[in-house]
Design an enzyme around this catalytic site. Structure first.
Site, PDB file in Angstrom:
ATOM      1  N   GLU A   1       4.321  -2.583 -13.505  1.00 26.96           N
ATOM      2  CA  GLU A   1       5.722  -2.970 -13.778  1.00 26.96           C
ATOM      3  C   GLU A   1       6.590  -1.737 -14.057  1.00 26.96           C
ATOM      4  O   GLU A   1       7.485  -1.759 -14.908  1.00 26.96           O
ATOM      5  CB  GLU A   1       5.791  -4.039 -14.865  1.00 26.96           C
ATOM      6  CG  GLU A   1       5.084  -5.302 -14.376  1.00 26.96           C
ATOM      7  CD  GLU A   1       5.451  -6.557 -15.092  1.00 26.96           C
ATOM      8  OE1 GLU A   1       6.581  -6.665 -15.600  1.00 26.96           O
ATOM      9  OE2 GLU A   1       4.606  -7.477 -15.106  1.00 26.96           O
TER      10      GLU A   1
ATOM     11  N   GLY B   1       4.775   1.478  -3.945  1.00 26.57           N
ATOM     12  CA  GLY B   1       4.521   1.058  -5.320  1.00 26.57           C
ATOM     13  C   GLY B   1       5.753   1.335  -6.168  1.00 26.57           C
ATOM     14  O   GLY B   1       6.545   0.438  -6.452  1.00 26.57           O
TER      15      GLY B   1
ATOM     16  N   PRO C   1       0.821  -1.217   0.000  1.00 23.53           N
ATOM     17  CA  PRO C   1       0.000   0.000   0.000  1.00 23.53           C
ATOM     18  C   PRO C   1       0.859   1.272   0.000  1.00 23.53           C
ATOM     19  O   PRO C   1       0.566   2.223  -0.714  1.00 23.53           O
ATOM     20  CB  PRO C   1      -0.826  -0.124   1.279  1.00 23.53           C
ATOM     21  CG  PRO C   1      -0.900  -1.605   1.527  1.00 23.53           C
ATOM     22  CD  PRO C   1       0.375  -2.196   1.000  1.00 23.53           C
TER      23      PRO C   1
ATOM     24  N   GLN D   1     -11.650   7.643 -31.797  1.00 27.89           N
ATOM     25  CA  GLN D   1     -11.944   8.806 -32.649  1.00 27.89           C
ATOM     26  C   GLN D   1     -12.327   8.353 -34.064  1.00 27.89           C
ATOM     27  O   GLN D   1     -13.278   8.865 -34.649  1.00 27.89           O
ATOM     28  CB  GLN D   1     -10.709   9.726 -32.683  1.00 27.89           C
ATOM     29  CG  GLN D   1     -11.011  11.147 -33.067  1.00 27.89           C
ATOM     30  CD  GLN D   1     -11.898  11.856 -32.032  1.00 27.89           C
ATOM     31  OE1 GLN D   1     -11.957  11.451 -30.871  1.00 27.89           O
ATOM     32  NE2 GLN D   1     -12.611  12.872 -32.466  1.00 27.89           N
TER      33      GLN D   1
ATOM     34  N   ARG E   1       9.299  -5.990 -18.096  1.00 33.61           N
ATOM     35  CA  ARG E   1       8.945  -4.799 -18.895  1.00 33.61           C
ATOM     36  C   ARG E   1       8.869  -5.134 -20.384  1.00 33.61           C
ATOM     37  O   ARG E   1       8.104  -4.510 -21.132  1.00 33.61           O
ATOM     38  CB  ARG E   1       9.922  -3.661 -18.575  1.00 33.61           C
ATOM     39  CG  ARG E   1       9.621  -3.097 -17.192  1.00 33.61           C
ATOM     40  CD  ARG E   1      10.658  -2.220 -16.571  1.00 33.61           C
ATOM     41  NE  ARG E   1      10.241  -1.931 -15.186  1.00 33.61           N
ATOM     42  CZ  ARG E   1      11.020  -1.430 -14.244  1.00 33.61           C
ATOM     43  NH1 ARG E   1      12.279  -1.140 -14.510  1.00 33.61           N
ATOM     44  NH2 ARG E   1      10.554  -1.206 -13.031  1.00 33.61           N
TER      45      ARG E   1
ATOM     46  N   ILE F   1      -1.711  -7.163  -6.580  1.00 38.15           N
ATOM     47  CA  ILE F   1      -0.969  -8.342  -7.032  1.00 38.15           C
ATOM     48  C   ILE F   1      -1.770  -9.092  -8.105  1.00 38.15           C
ATOM     49  O   ILE F   1      -2.790  -9.744  -7.811  1.00 38.15           O
ATOM     50  CB  ILE F   1      -0.618  -9.269  -5.840  1.00 38.15           C
ATOM     51  CG1 ILE F   1       0.088  -8.462  -4.729  1.00 38.15           C
ATOM     52  CG2 ILE F   1       0.223 -10.444  -6.319  1.00 38.15           C
ATOM     53  CD1 ILE F   1       1.350  -7.701  -5.167  1.00 38.15           C
TER      54      ILE F   1
HETATM   55  N1  CAA Z   1      19.092  -4.841 -11.949  1.00 43.77           N
HETATM   56  C1  CAA Z   1      19.884  -5.234 -10.912  1.00 43.77           C
HETATM   57  N2  CAA Z   1      20.181  -4.422  -9.862  1.00 43.77           N
HETATM   58  C2  CAA Z   1      19.639  -3.181  -9.861  1.00 43.77           C
HETATM   59  C3  CAA Z   1      18.810  -2.710 -10.902  1.00 43.77           C
HETATM   60  C4  CAA Z   1      18.554  -3.608 -11.983  1.00 43.77           C
HETATM   61  N3  CAA Z   1      17.771  -3.228 -13.014  1.00 43.77           N
HETATM   62  N4  CAA Z   1      18.412  -1.465 -10.624  1.00 43.77           N
HETATM   63  C5  CAA Z   1      18.999  -1.136  -9.456  1.00 43.77           C
HETATM   64  N5  CAA Z   1      19.738  -2.176  -8.999  1.00 43.77           N
HETATM   65  C6  CAA Z   1      20.560  -2.219  -7.787  1.00 43.77           C
HETATM   66  C7  CAA Z   1      21.551  -1.045  -7.770  1.00 43.77           C
HETATM   67  O1  CAA Z   1      22.731  -1.390  -8.450  1.00 43.77           O
HETATM   68  C8  CAA Z   1      21.775  -0.853  -6.291  1.00 43.77           C
HETATM   69  O2  CAA Z   1      22.679  -1.832  -5.817  1.00 43.77           O
HETATM   70  P1  CAA Z   1      23.949  -1.478  -4.837  1.00 43.77           P
HETATM   71  O3  CAA Z   1      23.386  -1.117  -3.520  1.00 43.77           O
HETATM   72  O4  CAA Z   1      24.734  -2.730  -4.816  1.00 43.77           O
HETATM   73  O5  CAA Z   1      24.647  -0.332  -5.496  1.00 43.77           O
HETATM   74  C9  CAA Z   1      20.425  -1.179  -5.696  1.00 43.77           C
HETATM   75  O6  CAA Z   1      19.729  -2.002  -6.642  1.00 43.77           O
HETATM   76  C10 CAA Z   1      19.597   0.048  -5.400  1.00 43.77           C
HETATM   77  O7  CAA Z   1      19.508   0.782  -6.599  1.00 43.77           O
HETATM   78  P2  CAA Z   1      18.862   2.242  -6.637  1.00 43.77           P
HETATM   79  O8  CAA Z   1      19.465   3.082  -5.552  1.00 43.77           O
HETATM   80  O9  CAA Z   1      18.924   2.728  -8.038  1.00 43.77           O
HETATM   81  O10 CAA Z   1      17.349   1.923  -6.216  1.00 43.77           O
HETATM   82  P3  CAA Z   1      16.134   2.890  -5.974  1.00 43.77           P
HETATM   83  O11 CAA Z   1      15.504   2.557  -4.689  1.00 43.77           O
HETATM   84  O12 CAA Z   1      16.523   4.309  -6.221  1.00 43.77           O
HETATM   85  O13 CAA Z   1      15.088   2.416  -7.106  1.00 43.77           O
HETATM   86  C11 CAA Z   1      13.980   2.344  -9.247  1.00 43.77           C
HETATM   87  C12 CAA Z   1      15.316   2.467  -8.452  1.00 43.77           C
HETATM   88  C13 CAA Z   1      14.401   2.063 -10.678  1.00 43.77           C
HETATM   89  C14 CAA Z   1      13.176   3.619  -9.197  1.00 43.77           C
HETATM   90  C15 CAA Z   1      13.165   1.157  -8.680  1.00 43.77           C
HETATM   91  O14 CAA Z   1      12.672   1.459  -7.399  1.00 43.77           O
HETATM   92  C16 CAA Z   1      11.981   0.769  -9.546  1.00 43.77           C
HETATM   93  O15 CAA Z   1      12.147   0.107 -10.571  1.00 43.77           O
HETATM   94  N6  CAA Z   1      10.758   1.146  -9.124  1.00 43.77           N
HETATM   95  C17 CAA Z   1       9.544   0.685  -9.792  1.00 43.77           C
HETATM   96  C18 CAA Z   1       9.036  -0.569  -9.151  1.00 43.77           C
HETATM   97  C19 CAA Z   1       8.115  -1.333 -10.055  1.00 43.77           C
HETATM   98  O16 CAA Z   1       8.345  -1.468 -11.261  1.00 43.77           O
HETATM   99  N7  CAA Z   1       7.076  -1.921  -9.481  1.00 43.77           N
HETATM  100  C20 CAA Z   1       6.181  -2.762 -10.214  1.00 43.77           C
HETATM  101  C21 CAA Z   1       5.560  -3.736  -9.302  1.00 43.77           C
HETATM  102  S1  CAA Z   1       5.331  -5.309  -9.972  1.00 43.77           S
HETATM  103  C22 CAA Z   1       3.941  -5.293 -10.917  1.00 43.77           C
HETATM  104  O17 CAA Z   1       3.413  -4.269 -11.308  1.00 43.77           O
HETATM  105  C23 CAA Z   1       3.540  -6.648 -11.307  1.00 43.77           C
HETATM  106  C24 CAA Z   1       2.157  -6.917 -11.685  1.00 43.77           C
HETATM  107  O18 CAA Z   1       1.394  -7.425 -10.894  1.00 43.77           O
HETATM  108  C25 CAA Z   1       1.762  -6.819 -13.116  1.00 43.77           C
END
Ligand code: CAA
Length: 386
Positions: free
Chosen positions: A368, A136, A133, A341, A248, A162
């Site tokens: 996602e 996201g 909640p 449209q 994605r 979910i």
């Molecule tokens: N692959 C592997 N590792 C990754 C990565 C990736 N793509 N992206 C980041 N990391 C790692 C980083 O390297 C970092 O590691 P270290 O600590 O070792 O350096 C760590 O993760 C943290 O990285 P960030 O500081 O960049 O992380 P952040 O908290 O700032 O978040 C973000 C980055 C891209 C915004 C991420 O939070 C994100 O993708 N948010 C969106 C979440 C999302 O897509 N949710 C969807 C839910 S699922 C869903 O919708 C399913 C459904 O039911 C259909």
């Protein structure tokens, strides 16, 4: 659809397989899509048949019950199924990209035998429980907790939005040992949804993709055995991010499918509907819409298949998957809007598929990773010193 016109590198077996999947999508999935949309009834029979066809674990090795196919083929199949029914598309995408993929990549042989085999062969269904909640777009601070207990882990907390939550046999769950540690405290678990303390509460009443369930999950002192941790303790955030990179591509393909359906429906309508004494396809305004719809569709398809191809080649694809999802989702929403449209008043009614396309397209800009999150991922890649 002539797939060979869309991508120069398709081989004969990909084209033959896609013809079969396209035929199944149009003859079996599409005719019941409106019924499922209107009733919200889960498409159980079609998902079962898709499991038998190898569509629920497409990229999993045959050794573990999958179809052993590549990501480009998966993207094409997702597009074909989603063009027929976007709800069926997301059920397929979550099982393939968000459930089978992380077990395939991070699971040990015991986990692959026990969980991946039934999931990949379509006998069982999975869900991916990351969002909460209050978390996201920012899952690093998630609050669902785990603590080590003899023989396993005790889980407490809740998850929101979910997909497949109501039907899932297994759940890929992300929980934290201490939310103050942010991403470093998160671990991933495979949770059997029959375990004591697990429950599904609220089901969302949604704008679109109504035949897929979107549920809240509750974990009340759920004891998960040691064998169910995926990867190592603390690996959870990276597993989630890496999994979402692949996911994605799946959602981009779902968006393409919705866009393809809306485009094809608009072409057909434009050639049949007469105004001012001739089919509206003769009007330049309509021709321009059709030209732009097909161009945006093909442009985002190429980005999506490019990301998929890079994944297949073992090349980095984080940026490409984010670009694909951003472009395809926004193209899908734009195309679905213009499709209404083109149809005029007819397009605003449930009698025409474009009304469903419009409602289904919107979610592809949200789940996602929202379009804004994709921009963050792309910009981070562009603005980092190489
Ligand atoms: N692959 C592997 N590792 C990754 C990565 C990736 N793509 N992206 C980041 N990391 C790692 C980083 O390297 C970092 O590691 P270290 O600590 O070792 O350096 C760590 O993760 C943290 O990285 P960030 O500081 O960049 O992380 P952040 O908290 O700032 O978040 C973000 C980055 C891209 C915004 C991420 O939070 C994100 O993708 N948010 C969106 C979440 C999302 O897509 N949710 C969807 C839910 S699922 C869903 O919708 C399913 C459904 O039911 C259909």
């Amino acid at each position: 659809m002539d797939y060979s016109k869309s991508w120069p590198n398709l081989n004969e077996s990909q084209i033959m397989l896609m013809d079969q999947i396209h035929q199944f999508a149009q003859e079996v999935v599409a005719p019941v899509a409106s019924h499922h949309d209107q009733t919200g009834e889960f498409p159980t029979a079609n998902i079962k048949q898709m499991g038998e066809m190898g569509l629920m674990g497409m990229m999993v090795d045959e050794k573990w019950g999958g179809a052993g196919l590549d990501t480009v083929t998966y993207a094409m199949a997702m597009e074909a199924i989603s063009a027929a029914c976007a709800s069926t598309g997301v059920i397929m995408s979550v099982n393939n990209s968000l459930v089978c993929a992380p077990i395939n990549a991070y699971g040990n042989d015991l986990q692959k035998e026990k969980y991946l085999r039934p999931l990949a062969s379509g006998q069982k269904l999975g869900c991916f429980a990351l969002s909460e909640p209050g978390h996201g777009s920012d899952p690093a601070g998630l609050k669902c907790r785990f603590e080590k207990v003899p023989g396993g882990y005790k889980i407490n907390g809740s998850k929101n939005w979910i997909t497949n939550g109501r039907e899932a046999d297994y759940c890929i769950l992300f929980a934290s040992v201490n939310p103050d540690l942010r991403h470093k405290g998160i671990s991933a678990f495979i949770v059997d949804t029959k375990l004591k303390g697990f429950s599904v509460n609220k089901l969302e009443d949604k704008l679109g993709i109504t035949a897929s369930s979107t549920a809240s999950l509750f974990f009340d002192d759920v004891i998960v055995p040691d064998e169910c941790i995926l990867g190592k303790e603390g690996d959870g955030f990276k597993i989630a991010m890496n999994t979402l990179d692949g996911g994605r591509i799946g959602i981009a393909s779902q968006a393409l499918g919705i866009a393809m359906c809306a485009t094809e429906a608009s072409k057909k309508f434009a050639m049949e509907r007469e105004q001012f004494g001739a089919p509206i396809a003769k009007l330049q305004a309509i021709q321009f819409y059709i030209a732009e719809m097909t161009t945006r569709l093909q442009a985002s398809r190429l980005l999506t298949w490019f990301a998929a191809q890079r994944k297949d080649q073992g090349l980095p694809y984080v940026r490409e998957a984010a670009m694909a999802k951003l472009a395809a989702a926004e193209a899908s929403m734009w195309i679905a809007t213009k499709a209404i449209q083109v149809h005029g008043g007819y397009g605003y009614t449930k009698e025409y598929v474009v009304e469903r396309n419009f409602r289904d397209a919107k979610i592809t800009e949200i789940y996602e990773g929202t379009s804004e999150i994709q921009k963050i991922v792309i910009a981070a890649s562009e603005l980092t010193k190489k």
